[in-house]
Scaffold this motif. Structure first.
Motif, PDB file in Angstrom:
ATOM      1  N   ALA A 100      11.229  40.474  46.641  1.00 52.96           N
ATOM      2  CA  ALA A 100      11.988  40.826  47.845  1.00 52.96           C
ATOM      3  C   ALA A 100      11.573  39.943  49.015  1.00 52.96           C
ATOM      4  N   LYS A 104      14.198  36.771  47.463  1.00 53.01           N
ATOM      5  CA  LYS A 104      15.403  37.282  48.118  1.00 53.01           C
ATOM      6  C   LYS A 104      15.352  37.116  49.633  1.00 53.01           C
ATOM      7  N   ASP A 106      14.376  39.158  51.833  1.00 59.75           N
ATOM      8  CA  ASP A 106      14.926  40.367  52.439  1.00 59.75           C
ATOM      9  C   ASP A 106      14.376  40.503  53.859  1.00 59.75           C
TER      10      ASP A 106
END
Length: 190
Positions: A100, A104, A106
Motif C-alpha cells: 500500500a 500503490k 496509497d
C-alpha cells in the motif's frame, strides 16, 4: 458485534475458513474491533492458537485501512510474536502495508505511516527471514524488505546478501522466491 461476542467466536473452538469469512463480514461493520482483534493475536501467540491471527489477516485483506488508527500498537507488537502460526498471517499484513505504501502509493498510508513504523516492520521482517521459520513468513518478509529498500538504501544490499547466503540450503519454495527477488534487485543494479 461486541467485544465479548468476538472473544467467544475466536476462543470457543478452532474456526473454519467459512466461519472466518462470516466473522470478517461482521468485523467489516465494526472497525473499532480491529484493534481488539490484534490484541487477541498477541494473546493467542502466547497460547499457541491462531484463530485471531487468521481472522486478522483476512480482515486486513478487505479493510487494510482499519489498521491505521493503531499502526503504532501493531508495529510495536511485531517483536513480541513467537509462534509461527501467528507470524505467518502478520507477516502477510506487513507485506500488504508495504505494498500500500510503496507499490500503490496509497495517499492515506503515505501520510499516516511513519519511518519509525516502517523500521519496526523492517526489523521484524529481517528477523523472520533469517530465523528458523517455514517458507511463508520468509516469502512475505522478502517482499516487504524489497519494498522497504526503496526507503532505506542499506536494505537492498543486505537483503541480497541474506538471500544469496541462504539460497543453497533453502527449500524449493524459498529458492524460487529468492531467485525472483534477486532478479528484481539485479534489475535495480544491486
Amino acid at each position: 458485534m461486541t467485544e465479548k461476542q468476538l472473544h467467544t467466536s475466536l476462543f470457543a473452538t478452532r474456526i473454519s475458513k467459512a466461519q472466518i469469512d462470516i466473522l470478517v463480514g461482521q468485523l467489516e461493520k465494526e472497525p473499532e474491533l480491529a484493534k481488539v482483534l490484534f490484541q487477541y493475536v498477541l494473546q493467542e501467540d502466547k497460547e499457541g492458537t491462531f484463530n485471531a491471527s487468521w481472522t486478522f489477516d483476512h480482515l486486513m485483506r478487505k479493510q487494510l485501512h482499519y489498521l491505521l488508527p493503531f499502526l503504532e500498537t501493531f508495529t510495536n507488537g511485531l517483536s513480541q510474536l513467537q509462534s509461527e502460526s501467528c507470524i505467518r498471517p502478520i507477516a502477510h499484513v506487513c507485506e500488504m502495508v508495504c505494498e500500500a505504501y510503496f507499490k500503490k502509493k496509497d495517499p492515506t498510508f503515505l501520510k499516516t505511516v511513519t519511518n519509525n513504523q516502517l523500521e519496526k516492520i523492517m526489523t521484524a521482517c529481517f528477523d523472520w527471514l533469517i530465523g528458523p521459520m517455514n517458507i511463508a513468513p520468509k516469502v512475505f518478509a522478502m517482499s516487504s524488505l524489497y519494498y522497504l529498500g526503496f526507503k532505506f538504501d542499506w536494505v537492498h544490499p543486505e537483503l541480497k546478501q541474506v538471500l544469496e547466503d541462504n539460497y543453497p540450503n533453502g527449500t524449493s519454495g524459498y529458492r524460487n522466491r529468492a531467485k525472483k527477488t534477486l532478479d528484481k534487485l539485479a534489475r535495480l543494479g544491486v
